[in-house]
Design an enzyme around this catalytic site. Structure first.
Site, PDB file in Angstrom:
ATOM      1  N   ARG A 170       0.819  -1.216   0.000  1.00  0.00           N
ATOM      2  CA  ARG A 170       0.000   0.000   0.000  1.00  0.00           C
ATOM      3  C   ARG A 170       0.849   1.262   0.000  1.00  0.00           C
ATOM      4  O   ARG A 170       0.557   2.221  -0.709  1.00  0.00           O
ATOM      5  CB  ARG A 170      -0.942   0.012   1.227  1.00  0.00           C
ATOM      6  CG  ARG A 170      -2.157  -0.898   1.107  1.00  0.00           C
ATOM      7  CD  ARG A 170      -1.834  -2.366   0.948  1.00  0.00           C
ATOM      8  NE  ARG A 170      -1.048  -2.877   2.068  1.00  0.00           N
ATOM      9  CZ  ARG A 170      -0.335  -3.992   2.040  1.00  0.00           C
ATOM     10  NH1 ARG A 170      -0.273  -4.713   0.948  1.00  0.00           N
ATOM     11  NH2 ARG A 170       0.345  -4.393   3.094  1.00  0.00           N
ATOM     12  N   CYS A 212      -5.688  -2.709   8.025  1.00  0.00           N
ATOM     13  CA  CYS A 212      -4.501  -2.077   7.424  1.00  0.00           C
ATOM     14  C   CYS A 212      -4.804  -0.589   7.329  1.00  0.00           C
ATOM     15  O   CYS A 212      -5.713  -0.184   6.595  1.00  0.00           O
ATOM     16  CB  CYS A 212      -4.223  -2.649   6.034  1.00  0.00           C
ATOM     17  SG  CYS A 212      -2.994  -1.689   5.112  1.00  0.00           S
ATOM     18  N   THR A 225      -2.934   1.959   6.134  1.00  0.00           N
ATOM     19  CA  THR A 225      -2.533   2.628   4.892  1.00  0.00           C
ATOM     20  C   THR A 225      -3.571   2.429   3.790  1.00  0.00           C
ATOM     21  O   THR A 225      -3.832   3.335   2.998  1.00  0.00           O
ATOM     22  CB  THR A 225      -1.153   2.111   4.424  1.00  0.00           C
ATOM     23  OG1 THR A 225      -0.257   2.083   5.529  1.00  0.00           O
ATOM     24  CG2 THR A 225      -0.565   3.018   3.360  1.00  0.00           C
ATOM     25  N   THR A 264       3.247   4.080   8.798  1.00  0.00           N
ATOM     26  CA  THR A 264       4.134   3.970   7.628  1.00  0.00           C
ATOM     27  C   THR A 264       4.275   5.347   6.963  1.00  0.00           C
ATOM     28  O   THR A 264       3.448   6.241   7.157  1.00  0.00           O
ATOM     29  CB  THR A 264       3.559   2.999   6.575  1.00  0.00           C
ATOM     30  OG1 THR A 264       2.307   3.522   6.105  1.00  0.00           O
ATOM     31  CG2 THR A 264       3.377   1.599   7.134  1.00  0.00           C
ATOM     32  N   LYS A 300       7.336  -7.244   9.794  1.00  0.00           N
ATOM     33  CA  LYS A 300       7.058  -7.854   8.485  1.00  0.00           C
ATOM     34  C   LYS A 300       8.103  -8.908   8.112  1.00  0.00           C
ATOM     35  O   LYS A 300       7.828  -9.813   7.341  1.00  0.00           O
ATOM     36  CB  LYS A 300       6.960  -6.788   7.384  1.00  0.00           C
ATOM     37  CG  LYS A 300       5.620  -6.051   7.357  1.00  0.00           C
ATOM     38  CD  LYS A 300       5.524  -5.141   6.158  1.00  0.00           C
ATOM     39  CE  LYS A 300       4.243  -4.297   6.145  1.00  0.00           C
ATOM     40  NZ  LYS A 300       3.034  -5.067   5.861  1.00  0.00           N
ATOM     41  N   CYS A 320      -0.505   1.653  12.501  1.00  0.00           N
ATOM     42  CA  CYS A 320      -0.040   0.605  11.601  1.00  0.00           C
ATOM     43  C   CYS A 320      -0.287  -0.715  12.322  1.00  0.00           C
ATOM     44  O   CYS A 320       0.133  -0.880  13.478  1.00  0.00           O
ATOM     45  CB  CYS A 320       1.441   0.763  11.278  1.00  0.00           C
ATOM     46  SG  CYS A 320       2.066  -0.618  10.292  1.00  0.00           S
TER      47      CYS A 320
END
Length: 236
Positions: free
Chosen positions: A50, A85, A87, A129, A169, A199
């Site tokens: 994203r 999510c 983003t 992010t 991640k 996030c």
């Protein structure tokens, strides 16, 4: 109250999706299997990143890739959709146009909760992010509720991205102290009343109770709304 099934478009990332599922199960008032929420989870991990899509202006590739997920959830007959999510909520309006099913707006619900707790003119920090920060999705909603959003400086932002991409991640163990020190810095040095963990990767890190009281986790807000909109009660 009528119970309704919940659709989840996950995989952004997979670890955050599993944490989101666990949180819903653990936060629902239920005394047997049959009292939990029916959920359809699409762990669509191959969706384009994203942040990259936003910064490179290639959002149509993300939207095209996610389109079929809505058809699957419509066929499954879910009543609400949660997308854990932050983003991706940059595309919220386009996503909502793709389906008649209500998508729970994690960004709006989170900021509304802060407004109800702290009131107007509160200075709020954000850890997210680069994509979420640069698009201003939280800034826009904060302005709606007359809250002052403070974005981190480059040094702090670099550390946040490192925790998200090179830590969670990458499936590496992250020392909670790394995230806690950033929260404390924004509270003590920048005068923020609370910090939005914006996030879902950051939601995978267990904070100490002392630091957690200064933060509002957008994923936790989405968990609570997912439970109540499904006709269930949230554990106190």
């Amino acid at each position: 109250m009528e119970t309704k099934s919940l659709g989840i478009i996950g995989g952004m990332g997979p670890k955050a999706t599993s944490v989101f599922f666990d949180k819903i199960v653990n936060s629902t008032v239920a005394h047997k299997d049959q009292e939990h929420i029916n959920m359809v989870i699409l762990n669509h991990s191959t969706l384009p990143d994203r942040t990259e899509a936003i910064l490179a202006n290639t959002g149509e590739t993300f939207l095209e890739a996610i389109k079929n997920d809505f058809k699957l959830l419509e066929a499954a007959g879910v009543a609400n959709i949660a997308i854990p999510c932050n983003t991706s909520h940059y595309f919220y309006e386009e996503l909502q146009k793709m389906t008649q099913i209500s998508i729970i707006n994690m960004v709006d619900e989170t900021v509304k909760e802060i407004y109800e707790k702290y009131g107007e003119n509160t200075k709020v920090g954000i850890l997210a992010t680069n994509g979420t920060i640069r698009t201003g999705i939280y800034k826009k909603v904060c302005e709606k509720y007359k809250l002052e959003l403070h974005s981190p400086n480059d040094a702090i932002q670099g550390k946040v991205m490192d925790i998200i991409y090179n830590g969670v991640k990458s499936e590496l163990d992250v020392d909670p102290g790394e995230l806690e020190s950033l929260i404390v810095e924004l509270v003590e040095n920048e005068g923020c009343k609370c910090i939005i963990l914006a996030c879902t990767e950051l939601s995978c890190i267990k904070l100490s109770d002392e630091v957690a009281k200064y933060s509002i986790d957008a994923m936790n807000v989405l968990v609570e709304r997912s439970i109540t909109r499904s006709g269930k009660q949230v554990k106190k």
